[in-house]
Write a protein that holds these residues in place. Sequence first.
Motif, PDB file in Angstrom:
ATOM      1  N   TRP A  97       6.768   1.883  19.505  1.00  0.00           N
ATOM      2  CA  TRP A  97       6.543   3.306  19.758  1.00  0.00           C
ATOM      3  C   TRP A  97       5.168   3.685  19.221  1.00  0.00           C
ATOM      4  N   VAL A  98       4.455   4.527  19.977  1.00  0.00           N
ATOM      5  CA  VAL A  98       3.129   4.984  19.564  1.00  0.00           C
ATOM      6  C   VAL A  98       3.089   6.513  19.608  1.00  0.00           C
ATOM      7  N   VAL A  99       2.608   7.114  18.518  1.00  0.00           N
ATOM      8  CA  VAL A  99       2.412   8.562  18.456  1.00  0.00           C
ATOM      9  C   VAL A  99       0.910   8.820  18.462  1.00  0.00           C
ATOM     10  N   ALA A 100       0.416   9.435  19.543  1.00  0.00           N
ATOM     11  CA  ALA A 100      -1.008   9.770  19.660  1.00  0.00           C
ATOM     12  C   ALA A 100      -1.192  11.240  19.276  1.00  0.00           C
ATOM     13  N   TYR A 101      -2.026  11.464  18.274  1.00  0.00           N
ATOM     14  CA  TYR A 101      -2.226  12.800  17.709  1.00  0.00           C
ATOM     15  C   TYR A 101      -3.596  13.327  18.124  1.00  0.00           C
ATOM     16  N   LEU A 102      -3.608  14.400  18.927  1.00  0.00           N
ATOM     17  CA  LEU A 102      -4.849  15.054  19.345  1.00  0.00           C
ATOM     18  C   LEU A 102      -5.106  16.224  18.398  1.00  0.00           C
ATOM     19  N   TYR A 103      -6.330  16.307  17.862  1.00  0.00           N
ATOM     20  CA  TYR A 103      -6.593  17.287  16.809  1.00  0.00           C
ATOM     21  C   TYR A 103      -8.049  17.752  16.833  1.00  0.00           C
ATOM     22  N   LYS A 104      -8.346  18.706  15.934  1.00  0.00           N
ATOM     23  CA  LYS A 104      -9.720  19.155  15.684  1.00  0.00           C
ATOM     24  C   LYS A 104      -9.793  19.556  14.221  1.00  0.00           C
ATOM     25  N   ASP A 105     -10.685  18.942  13.479  1.00  0.00           N
ATOM     26  CA  ASP A 105     -10.735  19.118  12.025  1.00  0.00           C
ATOM     27  C   ASP A 105     -10.912  20.563  11.581  1.00  0.00           C
ATOM     28  N   SER A 106     -11.623  21.366  12.355  1.00  0.00           N
ATOM     29  CA  SER A 106     -11.945  22.729  11.925  1.00  0.00           C
ATOM     30  C   SER A 106     -10.757  23.684  12.009  1.00  0.00           C
ATOM     31  N   LEU A 107      -9.669  23.271  12.654  1.00  0.00           N
ATOM     32  CA  LEU A 107      -8.499  24.147  12.799  1.00  0.00           C
ATOM     33  C   LEU A 107      -7.548  23.965  11.617  1.00  0.00           C
ATOM     34  N   ALA A 138       3.395   6.854   6.720  1.00  0.00           N
ATOM     35  CA  ALA A 138       3.665   5.979   5.575  1.00  0.00           C
ATOM     36  C   ALA A 138       5.154   5.705   5.417  1.00  0.00           C
ATOM     37  N   ARG A 139       5.989   6.645   5.823  1.00  0.00           N
ATOM     38  CA  ARG A 139       7.443   6.483   5.710  1.00  0.00           C
ATOM     39  C   ARG A 139       8.033   5.670   6.858  1.00  0.00           C
ATOM     40  N   ASN A 140       7.328   5.615   7.980  1.00  0.00           N
ATOM     41  CA  ASN A 140       7.873   4.994   9.196  1.00  0.00           C
ATOM     42  C   ASN A 140       6.895   3.942   9.710  1.00  0.00           C
ATOM     43  N   LYS A 141       6.859   2.803   9.028  1.00  0.00           N
ATOM     44  CA  LYS A 141       5.831   1.793   9.276  1.00  0.00           C
ATOM     45  C   LYS A 141       6.056   0.969  10.536  1.00  0.00           C
ATOM     46  N   SER A 142       7.198   1.112  11.169  1.00  0.00           N
ATOM     47  CA  SER A 142       7.429   0.363  12.410  1.00  0.00           C
ATOM     48  C   SER A 142       6.916   1.115  13.633  1.00  0.00           C
ATOM     49  N   THR A 143       6.477   2.359  13.446  1.00  0.00           N
ATOM     50  CA  THR A 143       5.904   3.161  14.533  1.00  0.00           C
ATOM     51  C   THR A 143       4.395   3.257  14.341  1.00  0.00           C
ATOM     52  N   LYS A 144       3.665   3.130  15.433  1.00  0.00           N
ATOM     53  CA  LYS A 144       2.205   3.187  15.369  1.00  0.00           C
ATOM     54  C   LYS A 144       1.731   4.628  15.542  1.00  0.00           C
ATOM     55  N   PHE A 145       0.858   5.077  14.649  1.00  0.00           N
ATOM     56  CA  PHE A 145       0.282   6.418  14.718  1.00  0.00           C
ATOM     57  C   PHE A 145      -1.232   6.300  14.910  1.00  0.00           C
ATOM     58  N   GLU A 196       8.331  -4.692  11.335  1.00  0.00           N
ATOM     59  CA  GLU A 196       8.890  -3.447  10.821  1.00  0.00           C
ATOM     60  C   GLU A 196       7.973  -2.778   9.800  1.00  0.00           C
ATOM     61  N   ASP A 197       7.072  -3.527   9.185  1.00  0.00           N
ATOM     62  CA  ASP A 197       6.143  -2.967   8.203  1.00  0.00           C
ATOM     63  C   ASP A 197       4.701  -3.168   8.656  1.00  0.00           C
ATOM     64  N   LYS A 198       4.487  -3.057   9.951  1.00  0.00           N
ATOM     65  CA  LYS A 198       3.193  -3.417  10.518  1.00  0.00           C
ATOM     66  C   LYS A 198       2.143  -2.328  10.356  1.00  0.00           C
ATOM     67  N   PHE A 199       2.554  -1.057  10.334  1.00  0.00           N
ATOM     68  CA  PHE A 199       1.589   0.035  10.373  1.00  0.00           C
ATOM     69  C   PHE A 199       1.577   0.806   9.044  1.00  0.00           C
ATOM     70  N   GLY A 200       1.900   2.098   9.066  1.00  0.00           N
ATOM     71  CA  GLY A 200       1.949   2.859   7.813  1.00  0.00           C
ATOM     72  C   GLY A 200       0.794   3.821   7.619  1.00  0.00           C
ATOM     73  N   GLU A 201      -0.223   3.769   8.492  1.00  0.00           N
ATOM     74  CA  GLU A 201      -1.360   4.681   8.406  1.00  0.00           C
ATOM     75  C   GLU A 201      -1.688   5.217   9.796  1.00  0.00           C
ATOM     76  N   ILE A 202      -2.512   6.276   9.825  1.00  0.00           N
ATOM     77  CA  ILE A 202      -2.957   6.826  11.109  1.00  0.00           C
ATOM     78  C   ILE A 202      -4.299   6.196  11.457  1.00  0.00           C
ATOM     79  N   GLN A 203      -4.351   5.530  12.581  1.00  0.00           N
ATOM     80  CA  GLN A 203      -5.570   4.847  13.017  1.00  0.00           C
ATOM     81  C   GLN A 203      -6.417   5.774  13.889  1.00  0.00           C
ATOM     82  N   HIS A 204      -7.685   5.933  13.528  1.00  0.00           N
ATOM     83  CA  HIS A 204      -8.585   6.764  14.343  1.00  0.00           C
ATOM     84  C   HIS A 204      -9.085   5.941  15.533  1.00  0.00           C
ATOM     85  N   ILE A 205      -8.989   6.504  16.732  1.00  0.00           N
ATOM     86  CA  ILE A 205      -9.439   5.797  17.931  1.00  0.00           C
ATOM     87  C   ILE A 205     -10.364   6.696  18.753  1.00  0.00           C
TER      88      ILE A 205
END
Length: 242
Positions: free
Chosen positions: A115-125, A140-147, A89-98
């Motif tokens: 559950w995994v949330v994959a975030y597609l982005y571009k820094d310049s936007l 950070a608030r939802n550490k049981s979900t992987k980001f 339940e407290d396994k994650f808490g950060e966004i992992q760059h892949i």
Amino acid sequence: MANNHEEDTEWNDILRAKGIIPQKENQITEADIIDMMDEAIAKRNARNYEEKTVDELDELLDENNEEEERMLMEYRQQRLNAIKQELSEDKFGEIQHIYKTDFVREVSEASKDVWVVAYLYKDSLPICKLMSAHLATVAARNKSTKFVKIIGDQCIPNYPDRNLPTLLIYGEGDVKAQLVGASQLGGLNMKPSDIEAYLRRVGAIKKPESQSKASEETKQSSIRSSATAALSDDDEYESDDY
């Protein structure tokens, strides 16, 4: 010779059946005493086992008979499962760059367990800069979900900037939902709570305990109100009959 009402005789049984003499009080047999002792010992052992650590339970395994060993193994497994649950339940808490080569392992395969949330982005936007900051708060608030996050056109070749940011929600090894762009979240006015509300709707993060409790109380209140209204309608109907 006076009759002893406490004796187990056929005559006394007849008198008891007719209510002439009082019923004989139930006597506790030796078997009853043994059963009560076994139950008390089992309860005592259960309390003791629950208070012991996994290491202490391991030590006791070498000192007990087969039945006690079975009980110890059960409590040991329960303790290990509880520890495993707390850690997960407290396994994650950060966004992992892949990177693209990590996607199957870190997203598709990982989502079979969490559950995994994959975030597609571009820094310049600018909208992605805002999403990145808010998503870090949500993670950070939802550490049981992987980001995880990955640059859009590195994940999907020629992926257009107009579709960024994009959230891909994975569960049970497959895509469960996707959010293209941030307009549904309020665009540049979005807040972390907007992202959390969306992720809760699709099941990727849990509801806070306070919110779940409030929801249950609202449901119970609605049921009581409906029942009261139904009773009132019945009373009015009966009044109209007279």
